[in-house]
Design a protein around this motif. Structure first.
Motif, PDB file in Angstrom:
ATOM      1  N   THR C 170       0.826  -1.207   0.000  1.00 35.01           N
ATOM      2  CA  THR C 170       0.000   0.000   0.000  1.00 35.01           C
ATOM      3  C   THR C 170       0.864   1.263   0.000  1.00 35.01           C
ATOM      4  OG1 THR C 170      -1.645  -1.194   1.302  1.00 35.01           O
ATOM      5  CG2 THR C 170      -1.902   1.187   1.137  1.00 35.01           C
ATOM      6  N   GLU C 171       0.622   2.141  -0.983  1.00 31.39           N
ATOM      7  CA  GLU C 171       1.362   3.401  -1.046  1.00 31.39           C
ATOM      8  C   GLU C 171       0.469   4.575  -0.705  1.00 31.39           C
ATOM      9  OE1 GLU C 171       3.097   3.607  -4.906  1.00 31.39           O
ATOM     10  OE2 GLU C 171       4.417   1.875  -4.579  1.00 31.39           O
ATOM     11  N   THR C 172      -0.785   4.524  -1.143  1.00 37.37           N
ATOM     12  CA  THR C 172      -1.689   5.639  -0.874  1.00 37.37           C
ATOM     13  C   THR C 172      -2.918   5.107  -0.162  1.00 37.37           C
ATOM     14  OG1 THR C 172      -2.770   5.312  -3.013  1.00 37.37           O
ATOM     15  CG2 THR C 172      -0.975   6.893  -2.925  1.00 37.37           C
ATOM     16  N   ASP C 173      -3.244   5.738   0.957  1.00 39.42           N
ATOM     17  CA  ASP C 173      -4.399   5.294   1.745  1.00 39.42           C
ATOM     18  C   ASP C 173      -4.907   6.459   2.586  1.00 39.42           C
ATOM     19  OD1 ASP C 173      -6.303   3.817   3.107  1.00 39.42           O
ATOM     20  OD2 ASP C 173      -4.882   3.193   4.643  1.00 39.42           O
ATOM     21  N   GLY C 174      -6.188   6.634   2.619  1.00 35.90           N
ATOM     22  CA  GLY C 174      -6.784   7.692   3.420  1.00 35.90           C
ATOM     23  C   GLY C 174      -7.327   7.185   4.741  1.00 35.90           C
ATOM     24  N   GLY C 175      -6.854   6.022   5.185  1.00 36.27           N
ATOM     25  CA  GLY C 175      -7.298   5.510   6.466  1.00 36.27           C
ATOM     26  C   GLY C 175      -8.010   4.170   6.385  1.00 36.27           C
TER      27      GLY C 175
ATOM     28  N   ASP D 141      -2.870   0.884  -4.053  1.00 34.85           N
ATOM     29  CA  ASP D 141      -3.824   1.870  -3.556  1.00 34.85           C
ATOM     30  C   ASP D 141      -4.846   1.233  -2.633  1.00 34.85           C
ATOM     31  OD1 ASP D 141      -4.595   0.532  -5.930  1.00 34.85           O
ATOM     32  OD2 ASP D 141      -6.355   1.811  -6.073  1.00 34.85           O
ATOM     33  N   ALA D 142      -5.265   2.019  -1.659  1.00 39.49           N
ATOM     34  CA  ALA D 142      -6.293   1.573  -0.719  1.00 39.49           C
ATOM     35  C   ALA D 142      -7.136   2.775  -0.335  1.00 39.49           C
ATOM     36  CB  ALA D 142      -5.656   0.955   0.528  1.00 39.49           C
ATOM     37  N   PRO D 143      -8.445   2.675  -0.290  1.00 42.15           N
ATOM     38  CA  PRO D 143      -9.214   1.495  -0.708  1.00 42.15           C
ATOM     39  C   PRO D 143      -9.288   1.400  -2.236  1.00 42.15           C
ATOM     40  CG  PRO D 143     -10.731   3.251  -0.123  1.00 42.15           C
ATOM     41  CD  PRO D 143      -9.340   3.774   0.136  1.00 42.15           C
ATOM     42  N   ARG D 177     -11.730   2.472  12.542  1.00 46.85           N
ATOM     43  CA  ARG D 177     -13.036   2.670  11.881  1.00 46.85           C
ATOM     44  C   ARG D 177     -12.906   2.920  10.391  1.00 46.85           C
ATOM     45  NH1 ARG D 177     -16.864   1.784  11.611  1.00 46.85           N
ATOM     46  NH2 ARG D 177     -18.438   3.377  12.025  1.00 46.85           N
ATOM     47  N   GLY D 178     -11.676   2.935   9.879  1.00 47.55           N
ATOM     48  CA  GLY D 178     -11.487   3.009   8.430  1.00 47.55           C
ATOM     49  C   GLY D 178     -11.629   4.399   7.856  1.00 47.55           C
ATOM     50  N   GLN D 179     -11.714   4.461   6.537  1.00 46.39           N
ATOM     51  CA  GLN D 179     -11.791   5.724   5.829  1.00 46.39           C
ATOM     52  C   GLN D 179     -13.252   6.059   5.565  1.00 46.39           C
ATOM     53  OE1 GLN D 179      -9.214   5.859   2.451  1.00 46.39           O
ATOM     54  NE2 GLN D 179     -10.259   7.587   1.483  1.00 46.39           N
ATOM     55  N   VAL D 180     -13.637   7.300   5.828  1.00 51.53           N
ATOM     56  CA  VAL D 180     -15.018   7.715   5.595  1.00 51.53           C
ATOM     57  C   VAL D 180     -15.115   8.323   4.193  1.00 51.53           C
ATOM     58  CG1 VAL D 180     -16.955   9.081   6.424  1.00 51.53           C
ATOM     59  CG2 VAL D 180     -15.301   8.148   8.061  1.00 51.53           C
ATOM     60  N   VAL D 186     -15.264   2.806   4.960  1.00 53.63           N
ATOM     61  CA  VAL D 186     -14.689   1.836   4.027  1.00 53.63           C
ATOM     62  C   VAL D 186     -13.418   1.250   4.644  1.00 53.63           C
ATOM     63  CG1 VAL D 186     -13.691   1.502   1.732  1.00 53.63           C
ATOM     64  CG2 VAL D 186     -15.616   3.076   2.033  1.00 53.63           C
ATOM     65  N   HIS D 187     -13.335  -0.080   4.636  1.00 53.17           N
ATOM     66  CA  HIS D 187     -12.201  -0.791   5.232  1.00 53.17           C
ATOM     67  C   HIS D 187     -11.489  -1.595   4.152  1.00 53.17           C
ATOM     68  CE1 HIS D 187     -14.258  -0.033   9.120  1.00 53.17           C
ATOM     69  NE2 HIS D 187     -15.346  -0.263   8.397  1.00 53.17           N
ATOM     70  N   ALA D 188     -10.154  -1.615   4.214  1.00 51.76           N
ATOM     71  CA  ALA D 188      -9.370  -2.338   3.213  1.00 51.76           C
ATOM     72  C   ALA D 188      -8.471  -3.364   3.889  1.00 51.76           C
ATOM     73  CB  ALA D 188      -8.516  -1.360   2.410  1.00 51.76           C
TER      74      ALA D 188
END
Lengths: 248, 248, 248, 248
Positions: C170-175, D141-143, D177-180, D186-188
């Protein structure tokens, strides 16, 4: 405010309906009746919609009586044969009000109704489809009526699109492949701790689609019952299946 | 370096074993043989461990021949009866080397072996347990040998702890409840897109434990085959089941 | 018959314990106490085991008082720090009876305890492992204490066997990749209709092992509470974790 | 027979498309081109539909060139911004043929497309909805773009029906809680052994609906690519999303 009378109010489902009707903002409880109570108390002056949640042996008589009283009816009791449904249709044709309505649903859980509907939409795009239903071990029938319904939904969709039999090379089996309902294999699991669950598995080369509905307790049926109470009077005649009242 | 000869090297599983042996840091390929090749080429000078992945009809003869050649054997071919296993034990008792070893595994997928083992540990704490196996639709037998094994594992654990029959009120069923193996209901799903999967469902009032093993392709067996290759020689005699080589 | 006093008997969990103690064949209810009641009523004459299910702010004082009264204690209240546990150990060292016992469990659901234990056994055999916990939306903390515990269980097993970091490009992730607890990604889902659920996902090339524990309601904790009540007195001193009382 | 030219034929996806086109009864391979090949070879005489599966940096130029050649185009390459899409629309307006067509799909897996569509239909009937996507650990990339799309699909459905924020009492969280995304959590998950998977969880009091799409390998995209090849020419202009070609 929709005035709602509950028939079978002392039963487990009926008791839940009484609570749901009391809690919703747009419904109010009219009468709460049970076995032995006189259904002629129910009339258009005190009741817009009667909710019938009793047992199969008395449900038809109750529904016919309620039609005769001139009220719309939402029915949660199961066990409806084609013959019984015909009697309901006939009573509606002779009902006091021309636009009188009866709604019967085999399942009030919105998740289960959607799972069945989605299975029908998806089935034509997949080579394989099977149904697994899982219930508490006190259930006497297997598979569930909902699973049988879903199997027919899948089979109808496959027929309509010209799909043939599903691939299956099984040569030796002692019963593990389950019950074949309208060409669809149906499996029933009974497990302490569960309530009512259904899983539809659809497969193509390299991919799978799974649709699962979990009903954890009877409370799960109340949004569906209220949805029916709110919609029944706008649908004169006999309507079967909660999907008819969903905007899909 | 462990010198490994592969018997059945042109088969799908055997070809995967050849690749795995070539890629691992601590193993090297000795001979890659297939139907028609002379097994007397395999001997302790060129081979530490022979891996046998052929078909049930020839596996016993191959294993007996390899024992006679004085090498340890890892067997992936299925179809072993008690009679065949006895012949292997007898051959080992008369083998060239006193500490010679044969290892047979019904399943080399570590996830499947662990699922079976965990099912055995958990079964005594749950009222209900059922097994669902899911495979590609080209499989000819149902249920899978692995699922039958897991059913026995669960049944053994229940007997050992004095648990009686599982709760089940089913009165009417057309076959959806699956095959009863040693008192455990086993269900087999066949779906295009799947490979080999097993799910063990355990239930108590208010709770469920689910253990699921997914084998997405044949590559999933290679870590187990290498684990067996590395451990077989330290276990003289006949050993059955990859769990014996796991540190559990 | 084991004589059991319940502290916090008017709470939701405590009320369930009262019922469970009344229903089990080998336990009987001694005292049912709640906030404001005098704990000096509890003594070895009327009580074998006290079950403490209150709130974190008073649990330590209650446990210390009960130790002083000379009874064994099973504790279900959460919020135990190392400092608080040391105070319990110190009190036990000075307790009226030499073999006095206290048992504290962060989770009494047997399925959850087994899932955590199995995750620890399996983790060393898999390249990847992540934890997904799912709860009702009224829960104020995320992730759950159970999920954090499981993450540490997995991390400990990986360290013990020399496994390095898990693969993750993973390189880019917003959480979306969740919270990293001791090197293990933990995800928390909050969904109306759920109660308390945990899923451990373990992956190798070509295979996956999934272990899932579902707790559908508070009743799911009672078998674990009764197991603790039956076993605590045989384990003098402080014991933490229901797995200590399971035969694994 | 539909004459199909494949652009990016030496790539992993392109190679699969070549095979799929060769195997289907109603398609035949025209040209198989890759980087460096001259796209002016592709013309209406030899090609009905060009399938473009290359890399984002060259896809726009390829598509514009193919439009200029007068052929319809199915595009599997990702990375389309609004600006790029506008250029495609402009080129189509000036195309050699008046009814020329371009089809772009972010995802060709039918199961994934249906999961997204069903999530949109169901979302308005549930209090809670979250998305969990699971992929192999080499994904950068995530998600996933598909999960982001599904989150927007859910959010749009909730807005359209007037649903407010989902219930969530979380007070303390370290990221679990992941990315909103547009109000949807949203969870990856990244796990060795997996390919591309998405799970949509929807919850009401007492019930849950789960929709899961599994793509086990690239072969899973081919039925979708062929569906697009068969339908693109009947839809002049720019069409985005495989759901437009499904009969839902």
């Amino acid at each position: 405010m929709i005035k709602v009378s509950v028939i079978g109010a002392k039963g487990r489902m009926g008791g839940n309906v009484v609570n749901a009707v009391n809690q919703a903002d747009d419904t109010e409880l009219a009468l709460a009746l049970d076995a032995g109570d006189d259904l002629t108390q129910v009339n258009p002056d005190n009741t817009d919609v009667a909710v019938e949640f009793t047992v199969p042996s008395v449900a038809l008589d109750n529904v016919l009586a309620l039609i005769g009283q001139g009220v719309d009816v939402v029915v949660g009791t199961t066990g409806w044969t084609d013959e019984k449904l015909d009697q309901v249709r006939k009573a509606l044709a002779e009902a006091p009000r021309a636009d009188q309505a009866v709604f019967i649903a085999p399942n009030f859980a919105i998740s289960a109704v959607l799972a069945d509907y989605f299975a029908g939409l998806a089935a034509k795009y997949f080579e394989s489809a099977e149904v697994v239903e899982l219930h508490h071990p006190n259930k006497v029938d297997a598979p569930s009526g909902t699973a049988i319904h879903t199997a027919h939904t899948i089979a109808d969709a496959r027929r309509a699109t010209g799909l043939g039999p599903m691939p299956d090379a099984t040569e030796t089996d002692g019963g593990s492949r389950g019950q074949v309902v309208d060409g669809v294999h149906v499996h029933a699991v009974r497990l302490r701790g569960l309530n009512a669950h259904e899983e539809v598995l659809l497969g193509n080369a390299g991919e799978q689609l799974t649709i699962r509905a979990d009903s954890f307790d009877r409370g799960s049926f109340m949004p569906g019952v209220l949805l029916a109470v709110r919609n029944v009077s706008a649908h004169p005649g006999l309507t079967i299946g909660l999907d008819k009242f969903l905007d899909l």
